[in-house]
Design a protein around this motif. Structure first.
Motif, PDB file in Angstrom:
ATOM      1  N   ILE A   1       0.837  -1.199   0.000  1.00  0.00           N
ATOM      2  CA  ILE A   1       0.000   0.000   0.000  1.00  0.00           C
ATOM      3  C   ILE A   1       0.873   1.252   0.000  1.00  0.00           C
ATOM      4  O   ILE A   1       0.603   2.222  -0.710  1.00  0.00           O
ATOM      5  CB  ILE A   1      -0.957  -0.010   1.209  1.00  0.00           C
ATOM      6  N   ASP A   2       1.957   1.206   0.771  1.00  0.00           N
ATOM      7  CA  ASP A   2       2.836   2.373   0.864  1.00  0.00           C
ATOM      8  C   ASP A   2       3.688   2.563  -0.378  1.00  0.00           C
ATOM      9  O   ASP A   2       3.960   3.696  -0.788  1.00  0.00           O
ATOM     10  CB  ASP A   2       3.759   2.233   2.091  1.00  0.00           C
ATOM     11  N   GLN A   3       4.117   1.463  -0.978  1.00  0.00           N
ATOM     12  CA  GLN A   3       4.976   1.526  -2.159  1.00  0.00           C
ATOM     13  C   GLN A   3       4.382   0.632  -3.241  1.00  0.00           C
ATOM     14  O   GLN A   3       4.472  -0.592  -3.163  1.00  0.00           O
ATOM     15  CB  GLN A   3       6.403   1.074  -1.812  1.00  0.00           C
ATOM     16  N   ALA A   4       3.770   1.234  -4.228  1.00  0.00           N
ATOM     17  CA  ALA A   4       2.985   0.491  -5.218  1.00  0.00           C
ATOM     18  C   ALA A   4       3.845  -0.471  -6.016  1.00  0.00           C
ATOM     19  O   ALA A   4       4.944  -0.116  -6.461  1.00  0.00           O
ATOM     20  CB  ALA A   4       2.295   1.456  -6.168  1.00  0.00           C
ATOM     21  N   PRO A   5       3.375  -1.694  -6.222  1.00  0.00           N
ATOM     22  CA  PRO A   5       4.063  -2.624  -7.134  1.00  0.00           C
ATOM     23  C   PRO A   5       3.701  -2.291  -8.573  1.00  0.00           C
ATOM     24  O   PRO A   5       2.736  -1.574  -8.850  1.00  0.00           O
ATOM     25  CB  PRO A   5       3.498  -3.979  -6.721  1.00  0.00           C
ATOM     26  N   ASP A   6       4.488  -2.814  -9.494  1.00  0.00           N
ATOM     27  CA  ASP A   6       4.151  -2.688 -10.916  1.00  0.00           C
ATOM     28  C   ASP A   6       3.202  -3.803 -11.352  1.00  0.00           C
ATOM     29  O   ASP A   6       2.327  -3.594 -12.196  1.00  0.00           O
ATOM     30  CB  ASP A   6       5.432  -2.748 -11.763  1.00  0.00           C
ATOM     31  N   VAL A   7       3.379  -4.969 -10.748  1.00  0.00           N
ATOM     32  CA  VAL A   7       2.589  -6.143 -11.121  1.00  0.00           C
ATOM     33  C   VAL A   7       2.183  -6.881  -9.849  1.00  0.00           C
ATOM     34  O   VAL A   7       2.981  -6.990  -8.914  1.00  0.00           O
ATOM     35  CB  VAL A   7       3.391  -7.104 -12.035  1.00  0.00           C
ATOM     36  N   VAL A   8       0.946  -7.387  -9.832  1.00  0.00           N
ATOM     37  CA  VAL A   8       0.497  -8.278  -8.776  1.00  0.00           C
ATOM     38  C   VAL A   8       0.016  -9.576  -9.434  1.00  0.00           C
ATOM     39  O   VAL A   8      -0.809  -9.541 -10.351  1.00  0.00           O
ATOM     40  CB  VAL A   8      -0.634  -7.667  -7.931  1.00  0.00           C
ATOM     41  N   VAL A   9       0.539 -10.703  -8.971  1.00  0.00           N
ATOM     42  CA  VAL A   9       0.142 -12.009  -9.496  1.00  0.00           C
ATOM     43  C   VAL A   9      -0.726 -12.698  -8.449  1.00  0.00           C
ATOM     44  O   VAL A   9      -0.266 -12.975  -7.337  1.00  0.00           O
ATOM     45  CB  VAL A   9       1.370 -12.880  -9.820  1.00  0.00           C
ATOM     46  N   ALA A  10      -1.986 -12.975  -8.794  1.00  0.00           N
ATOM     47  CA  ALA A  10      -2.907 -13.692  -7.904  1.00  0.00           C
ATOM     48  C   ALA A  10      -2.935 -15.152  -8.349  1.00  0.00           C
ATOM     49  O   ALA A  10      -3.255 -15.444  -9.504  1.00  0.00           O
ATOM     50  CB  ALA A  10      -4.295 -13.084  -7.963  1.00  0.00           C
ATOM     51  N   THR A  11      -2.612 -16.058  -7.432  1.00  0.00           N
ATOM     52  CA  THR A  11      -2.460 -17.465  -7.818  1.00  0.00           C
ATOM     53  C   THR A  11      -3.672 -18.327  -7.486  1.00  0.00           C
ATOM     54  O   THR A  11      -3.908 -19.333  -8.150  1.00  0.00           O
ATOM     55  CB  THR A  11      -1.222 -18.080  -7.143  1.00  0.00           C
TER      56      THR A  11
ATOM     57  N   ARG B   1       8.783  -3.946  -9.665  1.00  0.00           N
ATOM     58  CA  ARG B   1       8.356  -4.447  -8.355  1.00  0.00           C
ATOM     59  C   ARG B   1       7.168  -5.376  -8.582  1.00  0.00           C
ATOM     60  O   ARG B   1       6.113  -4.964  -9.090  1.00  0.00           O
ATOM     61  CB  ARG B   1       7.968  -3.261  -7.472  1.00  0.00           C
ATOM     62  N   ILE B   2       7.315  -6.648  -8.216  1.00  0.00           N
ATOM     63  CA  ILE B   2       6.300  -7.655  -8.513  1.00  0.00           C
ATOM     64  C   ILE B   2       5.864  -8.311  -7.211  1.00  0.00           C
ATOM     65  O   ILE B   2       6.702  -8.836  -6.455  1.00  0.00           O
ATOM     66  CB  ILE B   2       6.840  -8.718  -9.488  1.00  0.00           C
ATOM     67  N   ALA B   3       4.559  -8.278  -6.943  1.00  0.00           N
ATOM     68  CA  ALA B   3       3.990  -8.922  -5.752  1.00  0.00           C
ATOM     69  C   ALA B   3       3.334 -10.235  -6.166  1.00  0.00           C
ATOM     70  O   ALA B   3       2.597 -10.283  -7.162  1.00  0.00           O
ATOM     71  CB  ALA B   3       2.980  -8.008  -5.087  1.00  0.00           C
ATOM     72  N   ILE B   4       3.582 -11.285  -5.405  1.00  0.00           N
ATOM     73  CA  ILE B   4       3.036 -12.608  -5.721  1.00  0.00           C
ATOM     74  C   ILE B   4       2.296 -13.147  -4.507  1.00  0.00           C
ATOM     75  O   ILE B   4       2.879 -13.313  -3.427  1.00  0.00           O
ATOM     76  CB  ILE B   4       4.150 -13.591  -6.112  1.00  0.00           C
ATOM     77  N   GLN B   5       1.000 -13.389  -4.683  1.00  0.00           N
ATOM     78  CA  GLN B   5       0.196 -13.998  -3.620  1.00  0.00           C
ATOM     79  C   GLN B   5       0.470 -15.502  -3.614  1.00  0.00           C
ATOM     80  O   GLN B   5       0.157 -16.203  -4.566  1.00  0.00           O
ATOM     81  CB  GLN B   5      -1.296 -13.717  -3.861  1.00  0.00           C
ATOM     82  N   LEU B   6       1.108 -15.961  -2.557  1.00  0.00           N
ATOM     83  CA  LEU B   6       1.437 -17.380  -2.449  1.00  0.00           C
ATOM     84  C   LEU B   6       0.195 -18.190  -2.111  1.00  0.00           C
ATOM     85  O   LEU B   6      -0.822 -17.654  -1.688  1.00  0.00           O
ATOM     86  CB  LEU B   6       2.515 -17.597  -1.387  1.00  0.00           C
ATOM     87  N   HIS B   7       0.316 -19.509  -2.266  1.00  0.00           N
ATOM     88  CA  HIS B   7      -0.846 -20.376  -2.040  1.00  0.00           C
ATOM     89  C   HIS B   7      -0.502 -21.533  -1.127  1.00  0.00           C
ATOM     90  O   HIS B   7      -0.842 -22.667  -1.377  1.00  0.00           O
ATOM     91  CB  HIS B   7      -1.406 -20.886  -3.368  1.00  0.00           C
ATOM     92  N   GLY B   8       0.195 -21.238  -0.048  1.00  0.00           N
ATOM     93  CA  GLY B   8       0.440 -22.271   0.943  1.00  0.00           C
ATOM     94  C   GLY B   8       1.879 -22.696   1.048  1.00  0.00           C
ATOM     95  O   GLY B   8       2.330 -23.137   2.085  1.00  0.00           O
ATOM     96  N   GLU B   9       2.616 -22.577  -0.043  1.00  0.00           N
ATOM     97  CA  GLU B   9       4.026 -22.925  -0.016  1.00  0.00           C
ATOM     98  C   GLU B   9       4.722 -22.177  -1.135  1.00  0.00           C
ATOM     99  O   GLU B   9       4.074 -21.680  -2.053  1.00  0.00           O
ATOM    100  CB  GLU B   9       4.251 -24.432  -0.186  1.00  0.00           C
ATOM    101  N   PRO B  10       6.033 -22.025  -1.107  1.00  0.00           N
ATOM    102  CA  PRO B  10       6.729 -21.294  -2.162  1.00  0.00           C
ATOM    103  C   PRO B  10       6.492 -21.925  -3.527  1.00  0.00           C
ATOM    104  O   PRO B  10       6.317 -23.131  -3.652  1.00  0.00           O
ATOM    105  CB  PRO B  10       8.205 -21.403  -1.748  1.00  0.00           C
ATOM    106  N   LEU B  11       6.494 -21.082  -4.550  1.00  0.00           N
ATOM    107  CA  LEU B  11       6.382 -21.567  -5.922  1.00  0.00           C
ATOM    108  C   LEU B  11       7.770 -21.974  -6.391  1.00  0.00           C
ATOM    109  O   LEU B  11       8.665 -21.134  -6.478  1.00  0.00           O
ATOM    110  CB  LEU B  11       5.824 -20.468  -6.830  1.00  0.00           C
ATOM    111  N   PRO B  12       7.990 -23.252  -6.677  1.00  0.00           N
ATOM    112  CA  PRO B  12       9.337 -23.718  -6.996  1.00  0.00           C
ATOM    113  C   PRO B  12       9.903 -23.031  -8.234  1.00  0.00           C
ATOM    114  O   PRO B  12       9.365 -23.149  -9.326  1.00  0.00           O
ATOM    115  CB  PRO B  12       9.153 -25.227  -7.213  1.00  0.00           C
ATOM    116  N   GLY B  13      10.997 -22.286  -8.056  1.00  0.00           N
ATOM    117  CA  GLY B  13      11.690 -21.655  -9.173  1.00  0.00           C
ATOM    118  C   GLY B  13      11.098 -20.359  -9.650  1.00  0.00           C
ATOM    119  O   GLY B  13      11.760 -19.600 -10.376  1.00  0.00           O
TER     120      GLY B  13
END
Length: 409
Positions: free
Chosen positions: A92-102, A175-187
């Motif tokens: 919220i304070d520092q806007a990302p360029d991309v957000v990935v919703a998984t 700046r890329i934000a990634i919503q994880l889904h329970g565990e890291p995304l491999p690679g």
């Protein structure tokens, strides 16, 4: 939610008008026109899922399976977790360029948590001004339910395709934000960072061991004693959790042995299969990463693994804990199934009582146990002539004469 990121294939085609005709009805191996039992009748399937386990269990039971459910993990929501709060404030304070919703559940959980902190409107306002990528149609629905619009979504529901798109566009300095889904995304995160991106992970929930470990231990015990015909996994953490628990109990070699040779291992997709494949376990997966196709795979694979023999003029199909005699499902006690499997390994050949005794679990040294179990087996089959007694030698399956050469050993 399932953690699959690979490209799904097309649905399997239905039988067309030029399908191979059925065998004549007088043949002992003729295909039954209208089975009175489901395709999974006589089989026992283990379910390790935490979410939607009831739905999966119902789908399996409707097709005749016996289900052993033991959640291998639990989902812990992070509404009060400092990691999620920190990541939300940072974005919220520092806007990302991309957000990935998984995942849909993860995206909804994120917005709900932000609402609970009084930041919901600020988060949605920030997301309206960025490039929003959705992994699949369910995620798109969750995004649109919040009054937002995704910029792009892969037709394959594949995180690999999302990664390819981002790298092709160029991520250096972004700046890329990634919503994880329970565990890291491999690679996934590593590849973006290696290409110069500033990656912010948003951990909306995480997997934890089950609070009650007893059901998982029972599932392990049943699997190791070959009481399961198949075991299903809908997430990589569930597979890893089962393997970890087996290792803690000193049972990992036994578990791997049965998964290698006796128990069909079915995963919702290739990412889920990774912990098992790391131990050399072969798995089967549906072309589409959903519960329905997963059950369809079981309906095809398990009956295909059953031994079918022409015995005493009958078509006999040996399943996990039952036998189909012609078109009638016959439940058989565990001791009887042990004897029948021992006989079916050499159909038509005489198997000595001593060998059959060794096949009986916990039978000891008294060959009378074989006679008792054999009597019960014949009663359960409903056709006593399927198994012949050879005086002073043992027992054999009354294999039809025409099949003798096929099964000669």
């Amino acid at each position: 939610m399932y953690d699959e990121q690979q490209r799904p294939g097309p649905e399997a085609p239905s039988r067309g008008p030029l399908a191979e005709p059925e065998a004549p009805s007088h043949s002992p191996l003729a295909e039954p026109e209208a089975p009175s039992h489901g395709p999974l009748a006589g089989f026992t399937v283990g379910v390790t899922a935490a979410r939607r386990a009831d739905e999966l269990g119902t789908l399996l039971q409707r097709r005749g399976a016996s289900v052993v459910h033991a959640p291998a993990l639990r989902i812990v929501q992070l509404a009060d977790d400092s990691e999620l709060l920190t990541a939300t404030k940072e974005l919220i304070d520092q806007a990302p360029d991309v957000v990935v919703a998984t995942t849909a559940i993860g995206f909804r959980g994120w917005v709900e948590a932000a609402d609970g902190w009084g930041m919901g409107e600020d988060l949605l306002a920030r997301l309206r001004g960025v490039e929003l990528l959705a992994r699949g149609p369910k995620v798109k629905g969750a995004i649109r339910a919040q009054g937002l619009t995704e910029h792009w979504s892969p037709s394959s529901e594949s995180m690999a395709e999302v990664l390819d798109r981002l790298l092709e566009e160029g991520v250096e300095g972004r700046r890329i934000a990634i919503q994880l889904h329970g565990e890291p995304l491999p690679g996934f995160v590593e590849s973006l960072r290696a290409a110069g991106a500033d990656v912010v992970v948003v951990p909306v929930y995480r997997w934890m061991p089950p609070e009650d470990i007893a059901p998982l231990d029972r599932l392990l015990d049943v699997a190791i004693t070959r009481g399961l015909d198949a075991i299903t996994f809908t997430s990589a953490p569930a597979a890893a959790s089962l393997l970890s628990r087996a290792e803690v109990r000193g049972l990992l070699p036994e578990l791997l042995a049965v998964l290698h040779h006796d128990v069909l291992t079915v995963c919702v997709g290739p990412v889920t299969a990774l912990p098992l494949q790391a131990h050399g376990i072969d798995t089967v997966q549906p072309e589409r990463f959903r519960l329905g196709p997963l059950v369809q795979v079981l309906c095809k694979e398990l009956p295909g693994r059953a031994r079918t023999l022409p015995i005493a003029g009958h078509r006999v199909e040996i399943r996990g804990h039952a036998v189909v005699v012609d078109d009638t499902l016959r439940p058989v006690p565990p001791a009887g199934m042990s004897l029948l499997r021992a006989l079916s390994r050499r159909p038509g050949w005489v198997v000595a009582r001593a060998e059959l005794l060794r096949a009986l679990p916990g039978a000891g040294r008294d060959e009378h146990a074989v006679e008792t179990a054999m009597a019960r087996l014949r009663t359960a089959l409903g056709a006593p002539k399927l198994i012949q007694t050879v005086v002073k030698r043992g027992y054999r399956l009354a294999l039809d004469p025409a099949a003798d050469s096929k099964y000669d050993m």
